[in-house]
Motif scaffolding. Structure first.
Motif: not given
Length: 198
Positions: A69-90
């Motif tokens: 098992s390995q715990t990483m920062t989002p940057e170490e896992a190649d994740m940039q930015g946010n995720m957004e969920f809109t009320s119209d299913g996007k």
């Protein structure tokens, strides 16, 4: 007899009111709509390779059987930015738009020909998404014999709700003058009065 009926009626109303209060205490799952910032990523992986029933740990310097098992920062896992969920299913991630549905702690994301079904837990402040891939395969390789590979890969993405980002997608899309930015509202009269008093 009237007193007995009134008593039953009163007791029924009390139970109905109590039942309603109990029902109200059990709140439905919170909405996933909003902007979520990844805070950490946990990867759990394991793989077991066998040849003719014997576990092979390493071959030609390559680790074939492992678990960890390995715990990483989002940057170490190649994740940039946010995720957004809109009320119209996007769902919006790094400028890409996908469709999503959410029910019973399951998030279903659809992007053209791909559908991902992700178990998730969501509260008012935290979101946890789990992606899992499992593989079990076996075949006969000439010169080696029976080979089997059993592997599991689980990625857990932990996020927190980002309350500082404007979630009005319609204001942002195609808008290059940054007018979508929500400016803080001030009571000018109150602000001026407090400055004058100092």
């Amino acid at each position: 007899m009237k007193k007995l009926l009134y008593t039953f009626l009163a007791v029924s109303i009390i139970f109905a009111a109590c039942k309603k209060e109990e029902d109200e205490i059990v709140t439905p799952p919170p909405s996933i709509v909003g902007v979520w910032t990844p805070t950490s990523v946990v990867q759990d992986s394991s793989q077991t390779v066998t040849i003719n029933g014997e576990i092979i740990y390493e071959m030609d310097g390559e680790l074939l059987t492992f678990s960890g098992s390995q715990t990483m920062t989002p940057e170490e896992a190649d994740m940039q930015g946010n995720m957004e969920f809109t009320s119209d299913g996007k769902m919006l991630v790094d400028g890409d738009e996908m469709d999503y549905t959410y029910a019973n702690n399951v998030l279903t994301i659809t992007d053209e020909d791909t559908t991902m079904i992700l178990p998730c837990l969501v509260t008012q402040t935290d979101l946890t998404l789990t992606m899992e891939q499992v593989m079990d395969t076996a075949w006969v390789e000439p010169g080696f014999g029976d080979i089997s590979i059993s592997a599991s890969y689980v990625m857990t993405i932990n996020c927190s709700r980002n309350t500082a980002v404007n979630t009005n997608v319609n204001q942002r899309i195609g808008n290059t003058n940054n007018s979508w930015f929500v400016k803080p509202k001030f009571n000018i009269v109150k602000l001026l009065n407090s400055i004058k008093q100092k």
